[in-house]
Design a protein around this motif. Structure first.
Motif, PDB file in Angstrom:
ATOM      1  N   LYS A 263       0.702  -1.349   0.083  1.00 41.36           N
ATOM      2  CA  LYS A 263       0.023  -0.222   0.015  1.00 41.36           C
ATOM      3  C   LYS A 263       0.935   1.284   0.083  1.00 41.36           C
ATOM      4  O   LYS A 263       0.526   2.450  -0.584  1.00 41.36           O
ATOM      5  CB  LYS A 263      -0.942  -0.031   1.158  1.00 41.36           C
TER       6      LYS A 263
ATOM      7  N   TYR B 146       2.121   1.809  -3.502  1.00 45.26           N
ATOM      8  CA  TYR B 146       1.368   2.436  -4.316  1.00 45.26           C
ATOM      9  C   TYR B 146       1.006   3.940  -3.993  1.00 45.26           C
ATOM     10  O   TYR B 146       0.679   4.631  -4.866  1.00 45.26           O
ATOM     11  CB  TYR B 146       0.019   1.443  -3.923  1.00 45.26           C
TER      12      TYR B 146
ATOM     13  N   TYR C 130       7.565  -0.422  -7.911  1.00 46.41           N
ATOM     14  CA  TYR C 130       6.457  -0.983  -7.638  1.00 46.41           C
ATOM     15  C   TYR C 130       6.107  -2.124  -8.545  1.00 46.41           C
ATOM     16  O   TYR C 130       5.588  -3.359  -8.017  1.00 46.41           O
ATOM     17  CB  TYR C 130       5.220   0.155  -7.743  1.00 46.41           C
TER      18      TYR C 130
ATOM     19  N   LEU D  62      -4.670  -4.718  -7.031  1.00 47.83           N
ATOM     20  CA  LEU D  62      -3.422  -3.874  -7.905  1.00 47.83           C
ATOM     21  C   LEU D  62      -2.824  -4.532  -8.771  1.00 47.83           C
ATOM     22  O   LEU D  62      -2.562  -5.702  -8.733  1.00 47.83           O
ATOM     23  CB  LEU D  62      -2.523  -3.382  -6.660  1.00 47.83           C
TER      24      LEU D  62
END
Length: 238
Positions: free
Chosen positions: A58, A61, A179, A197
């Motif tokens: 998280k 992101y 990422y 995601l």
């Protein structure tokens, strides 16, 4: 005596057997508690690690989102400068029918209205291309910079915005690459799937931000031409 001894022996043996049974039952209890404790500990550890990896994904992101926010901010500032340049040209009655002007404004509108990163990235690339086209046109119009200092000032402000854009673009691309690399590997892959995601496009093109602020010089005295047209529209002849 023999009978008495036998009874005593039986009593002693019964007590001994009872004691052994008690110790055996206690051992089983300890074993059960140990297994139960180990299972609870494993579940707790798994939950802790799962939460740790979840928070890590998280946070990565979030870094991408923050870098994108900076990117979109300076892209918007660059587009505002395009509108300002268009207004200046219209005020000075300078012909400027350049597709890049409208393309930049339209691309920003699509960028703002885009929902996912795929559409956002496509709109941002179109905006980059349009902004580069505006800068190319601006650099080719030395006549405007000779006529009015405000055009030089426009170039200085716009160049700063686009330099900031390119700097944040580099940060954004690096954050996206990191990422994308992480969410394809264990255990982050499973966490990313749970959070819905996916990989994010990481384009590496940049806006052409080199600004030519030169002005023509007189061959006679080698000084910059000074603008004396304030309040007039003589630039309309160019």
């Amino acid at each position: 005596d023999i009978i008495i001894y036998s009874k005593k022996t039986e009593v002693i043996m019964a007590k001994k057997k009872k004691k052994e049974n008690k110790l055996s039952f206690t051992g089983i209890q300890i074993m059960v508690f140990a297994v139960f404790g180990a299972a609870v500990g494993m579940l707790f550890s798994f939950a802790m690690y799962d939460n740790l990896f979840r928070q890590y994904v998280k946070s990565m992101y979030t870094y991408v989102e923050n870098d994108w926010g900076h990117l979109q901010y300076y892209a918007g500032k660059g587009t505002d400068q395009v509108i300002r340049l268009r207004d200046m040209l219209e005020k000075d009655k300078v012909r400027h029918r350049q597709p890049a002007f409208d393309a930049a404004i339209d691309a920003r509108a699509r960028l703002i209205g885009s929902a996912g990163y795929i559409d956002k990235t496509r709109a941002m690339l179109e905006l980059e291309e349009a902004l580069s086209g505006v800068m190319e046109w601006y650099n080719s119009r030395m006549d405007l910079r000779n006529k009015r200092f405000s055009y030089i000032e426009w170039g200085m402000i716009t160049a700063e915005y686009l330099d900031n854009y390119n700097r944040h673009k580099e940060n954004y691309v690096n954050a996206v690459k990191d990422y994308n690399f992480r969410i394809e590997r264990f255990p982050f892959r499973g966490i990313a799937k749970k959070l819905n995601l996916e990989k994010i496009p990481a384009p590496e093109t940049f806006v052409e931000s080199e600004v030519d602020l030169k002005r023509e010089k007189y061959t006679k005295d080698n000084v910059f031409r000074m603008d004396l047209m304030e309040g007039t529209s003589s630039a309309g002849s160019y």
